[in-house]
Design a protein around this motif. Structure first.
Motif, mmCIF file in Angstrom:
data_model
loop_
_atom_site.group_PDB
_atom_site.id
_atom_site.type_symbol
_atom_site.label_atom_id
_atom_site.label_comp_id
_atom_site.label_asym_id
_atom_site.label_seq_id
_atom_site.Cartn_x
_atom_site.Cartn_y
_atom_site.Cartn_z
ATOM 1 N N LYS A 216 12.641 -14.726 6.915
ATOM 2 C CA LYS A 216 12.068 -13.402 7.167
ATOM 3 C C LYS A 216 11.266 -12.938 5.949
ATOM 4 C CE LYS A 216 13.576 -8.727 8.262
ATOM 5 N NZ LYS A 216 13.086 -8.295 9.536
ATOM 6 N N THR A 217 10.163 -12.276 6.210
ATOM 7 C CA THR A 217 9.378 -11.715 5.106
ATOM 8 C C THR A 217 8.990 -10.290 5.448
ATOM 9 O OG1 THR A 217 8.345 -13.846 4.819
ATOM 10 C CG2 THR A 217 7.353 -12.042 3.645
ATOM 11 N N GLU A 218 8.993 -9.455 4.452
ATOM 12 C CA GLU A 218 8.512 -8.097 4.634
ATOM 13 C C GLU A 218 7.087 -8.067 4.092
ATOM 14 O OE1 GLU A 218 9.201 -4.365 6.137
ATOM 15 O OE2 GLU A 218 10.689 -5.974 6.125
ATOM 16 N N TRP A 219 6.112 -8.106 4.984
ATOM 17 C CA TRP A 219 4.723 -8.042 4.541
ATOM 18 C C TRP A 219 4.371 -6.596 4.202
ATOM 19 C CZ3 TRP A 219 3.263 -12.755 3.574
ATOM 20 C CH2 TRP A 219 3.657 -13.814 4.394
ATOM 21 N N ILE A 220 3.158 -6.378 3.735
ATOM 22 C CA ILE A 220 2.727 -5.011 3.427
ATOM 23 C C ILE A 220 2.593 -4.196 4.723
ATOM 24 C CG2 ILE A 220 1.525 -5.614 1.292
ATOM 25 C CD1 ILE A 220 -1.072 -5.568 3.018
ATOM 26 N N ILE B 179 -5.061 -10.291 7.499
ATOM 27 C CA ILE B 179 -3.960 -9.852 6.638
ATOM 28 C C ILE B 179 -2.674 -9.690 7.449
ATOM 29 C CG2 ILE B 179 -3.165 -8.032 5.049
ATOM 30 C CD1 ILE B 179 -6.019 -7.499 4.269
ATOM 31 N N SER B 180 -1.581 -10.252 6.917
ATOM 32 C CA SER B 180 -0.278 -10.141 7.580
ATOM 33 C C SER B 180 0.358 -8.814 7.187
ATOM 34 C CB SER B 180 0.649 -11.260 7.118
ATOM 35 O OG SER B 180 -0.005 -12.499 7.191
ATOM 36 N N THR B 181 0.819 -8.073 8.184
ATOM 37 C CA THR B 181 1.502 -6.810 7.893
ATOM 38 C C THR B 181 2.811 -6.766 8.679
ATOM 39 O OG1 THR B 181 0.658 -5.453 9.733
ATOM 40 C CG2 THR B 181 -0.773 -5.665 7.792
ATOM 41 N N THR B 182 3.683 -5.874 8.273
ATOM 42 C CA THR B 182 4.905 -5.643 9.046
ATOM 43 C C THR B 182 4.861 -4.211 9.568
ATOM 44 O OG1 THR B 182 6.181 -7.203 7.725
ATOM 45 C CG2 THR B 182 7.428 -5.604 8.991
ATOM 46 N N TRP B 183 5.060 -4.093 10.854
ATOM 47 C CA TRP B 183 5.091 -2.785 11.521
ATOM 48 C C TRP B 183 6.318 -2.747 12.434
ATOM 49 C CZ3 TRP B 183 4.389 -1.317 16.810
ATOM 50 C CH2 TRP B 183 4.159 0.056 17.012
ATOM 51 N N ARG B 184 7.277 -1.915 12.109
ATOM 52 C CA ARG B 184 8.501 -1.798 12.912
ATOM 53 C C ARG B 184 9.124 -3.155 13.211
ATOM 54 N NH1 ARG B 184 7.366 3.010 17.200
ATOM 55 N NH2 ARG B 184 6.341 4.397 15.765
ATOM 56 N N ASP B 185 9.294 -3.936 12.170
ATOM 57 C CA ASP B 185 9.962 -5.233 12.273
ATOM 58 C C ASP B 185 9.132 -6.289 13.028
ATOM 59 O OD1 ASP B 185 12.147 -6.552 11.277
ATOM 60 O OD2 ASP B 185 13.209 -6.524 13.198
ATOM 61 N N LEU C 149 -9.044 -5.171 -2.949
ATOM 62 C CA LEU C 149 -8.689 -6.246 -2.018
ATOM 63 C C LEU C 149 -8.010 -7.387 -2.776
ATOM 64 C CD1 LEU C 149 -8.960 -7.434 0.903
ATOM 65 C CD2 LEU C 149 -11.096 -8.471 0.128
ATOM 66 N N GLN C 150 -8.586 -7.759 -3.902
ATOM 67 C CA GLN C 150 -8.030 -8.866 -4.695
ATOM 68 C C GLN C 150 -6.606 -8.569 -5.143
ATOM 69 O OE1 GLN C 150 -8.972 -11.874 -5.291
ATOM 70 N NE2 GLN C 150 -11.005 -11.810 -4.361
ATOM 71 N N THR C 151 -6.351 -7.314 -5.529
ATOM 72 C CA THR C 151 -5.006 -6.932 -5.976
ATOM 73 C C THR C 151 -4.009 -7.103 -4.836
ATOM 74 O OG1 THR C 151 -5.995 -5.336 -7.465
ATOM 75 C CG2 THR C 151 -3.656 -5.021 -6.986
ATOM 76 N N LEU C 152 -4.416 -6.638 -3.659
ATOM 77 C CA LEU C 152 -3.527 -6.765 -2.501
ATOM 78 C C LEU C 152 -3.287 -8.238 -2.150
ATOM 79 C CD1 LEU C 152 -3.213 -4.752 0.630
ATOM 80 C CD2 LEU C 152 -4.061 -7.050 0.941
ATOM 81 N N LEU C 153 -4.329 -9.047 -2.251
ATOM 82 C CA LEU C 153 -4.177 -10.464 -1.892
ATOM 83 C C LEU C 153 -3.278 -11.198 -2.888
ATOM 84 C CD1 LEU C 153 -7.718 -11.415 -0.544
ATOM 85 C CD2 LEU C 153 -5.720 -10.540 0.665
ATOM 86 N N ALA D 272 -3.192 -2.533 4.279
ATOM 87 C CA ALA D 272 -4.174 -3.565 4.641
ATOM 88 C C ALA D 272 -5.500 -2.911 5.022
ATOM 89 C CB ALA D 272 -3.643 -4.415 5.795
ATOM 90 N N VAL D 273 -5.417 -1.867 5.843
ATOM 91 C CA VAL D 273 -6.633 -1.170 6.295
ATOM 92 C C VAL D 273 -7.367 -0.572 5.084
ATOM 93 C CG1 VAL D 273 -7.507 0.768 7.661
ATOM 94 C CG2 VAL D 273 -5.737 -0.730 8.607
ATOM 95 N N ALA D 274 -6.601 0.036 4.168
ATOM 96 C CA ALA D 274 -7.220 0.672 2.998
ATOM 97 C C ALA D 274 -7.942 -0.361 2.128
ATOM 98 C CB ALA D 274 -6.157 1.410 2.183
ATOM 99 N N ALA D 275 -7.342 -1.529 1.948
ATOM 100 C CA ALA D 275 -7.972 -2.562 1.103
ATOM 101 C C ALA D 275 -9.251 -3.087 1.758
ATOM 102 C CB ALA D 275 -6.990 -3.706 0.851
#
Ligand code: AMP
Ligand code: MN
Ligand code: MN
Ligand code: MN
Length: 350
Positions: A215-219, A113-119, A136-140, A224-227
């Motif tokens: 640029k993309t702002e991922w979750i 899963i792609s995430t954004t953490w501090r840019d 998980l499906q909702t997040l995806l 991600a961890v919760a899903a």
């Protein structure tokens, strides 16, 4: 022969990170599974970017090939990763020759899963997941919208730079419903003859500051961890040394990852320097993570292939020994079998 003129590599029977045509891998799930048998794997996690579309086909193929192995059928998979010019120096936790029953493959359902953490783009691998889980499906689905928008925007930029129908042509190469990443575009640009390699294409066009960068702002990481956790899986921090962040920030990342429920740490990656590996072993112990390992295989690359260079120290607690893994049939006593090979430098033996 001088030892210094030899390459040494190990081939592991467990690999918990790779890609298929469901995202930016060059090979279909069936082809990746076939390759896993030919490289002597017993456990392979399919971890495509933000999609689980490759998992079911990979599992079905493993089931089919396991049955062929057990029945002794002539078309059963064979191992073929040791080229004649390589030498076997030894095997840890196992033997070189194995019976059919010892060569069976388990495909672990996974995701990256792609995430954004501090840019910064941080990747969180999920292992042993229920791919049908609602959360998980909702997040995806959410990630898919972000990815589609970005992939189209990158395609438009490339088209303005002289390529044609970039988005559609990348889509055509990947499987139905696939996630299109910059990896797909890098290969596309290379195949169009506009860069010397996918790596060069990435650096010239796709990375931050280059003309087709979007640029993309991922979750956020905790989402991600919760899903992954909701889907019964274990969240693993992927290739922690590949992010362009200082050691201090990496420690901060480890701390926050752990605090939000992250449990695993990808200590071994195929293409990783020894010093980086040693630092990750240290962090894994310090933060009391479960140790994971993964080639991050995408396509043919002599430095990055299934099972390659993934030796984990036996003293670490491996992620495959957690209860979640046992639900997928991994025995608690499973050990990492490591075949140690040497080959002469300059010799394309692997
Ligand atoms: P994205 O998630 O769309 O930002 O794309 C990231 C993907 O691009 C990674 O998973 C890699 O497969 C690929 N990638 C990253 N760095 C490079 C590079 N230097 N050369 C080629 N592909 C790369
Ligand atoms: Mn990654
Ligand atoms: Mn990729
Ligand atoms: Mn990956």
């Amino acid at each position: 022969m001088f030892w210094g003129l030899l390459h040494v590599t190990t081939i592991s029977n467990i690999d918990l990170h790779c890609h298929t045509t469901a995202s930016d891998g060059a090979y279909s799930p069936e082809q990746v599974v076939a390759r896993a048998y030919s490289r002597g794997l017993n456990v392979l996690a399919i971890t495509d970017h933000d999609v689980v579309g490759g998992v079911a086909a990979a599992q079905a193929e493993a089931q089919r090939l396991n049955a062929l192995l057990l029945s002794g059928a002539p078309e059963a998979p064979v191992e073929s990763y040791i080229k004649p010019s390589a030498q076997v120096q030894g095997v840890e936790h196992g033997t070189l020759e194995r019976s059919a029953a010892e060569r069976l493959l388990t495909v672990v359902p996974g995701i990256e899963i792609s995430t954004t953490w501090r840019d910064e783009q941080i990747h969180v691998v999920g292992l042993f997941i229920d791919i049908t889980n609602d959360k998980l499906q909702t997040l995806l689905t959410q990630q898919k919208v972000l990815r589609e928008e970005r992939a189209r925007a990158i395609g438009e930029k490339l088209d303005r730079l002289g390529f044609s129908n970039s988005y559609e042509r990348c889509k055509d190469k990947a499987q139905e419903g696939a996630a299109i990443t910059r990896g797909n575009y890098a290969r596309f640009i290379f195949e169009e003859g506009k860069a010397e390699s996918s790596d060069a294409a990435f650096n010239q066009y796709l990375k931050r500051g280059q003309p087709a960068y979007v640029k993309t702002e991922w979750i956020a990481i905790p989402e991600a961890v919760a899903a992954i956790t909701a889907a019964g899986g274990v969240a693993v921090l992927a290739h922690p040394r590949r992010y362009k962040i200082s050691n201090g920030r990496l420690r901060r990342l480890c701390k926050e990852f752990k605090e939000c429920g992250g449990r695993g740490f990808e200590v071994a990656s195929s293409q990783q320097k020894q010093l980086d590996f040693e630092y990750l072993v240290q962090l894994c112990v310090e933060f009391d993570f479960l140790a994971s390992l993964g080639s991050d295989f995408h396509t043919d690359n002599i430095y990055r292939d299934l099972g390659q260079n993934l030796a984990l120290p036996d003293a670490l607690a491996p992620v495959w020994r957690c209860p979640e893994a046992q639900q997928f049939g991994l025995a608690p006593e499973l050990q990492q079998r490591r075949v140690i090979l040497t080959y002469a430098k300059g010799n394309d033996a692997l």
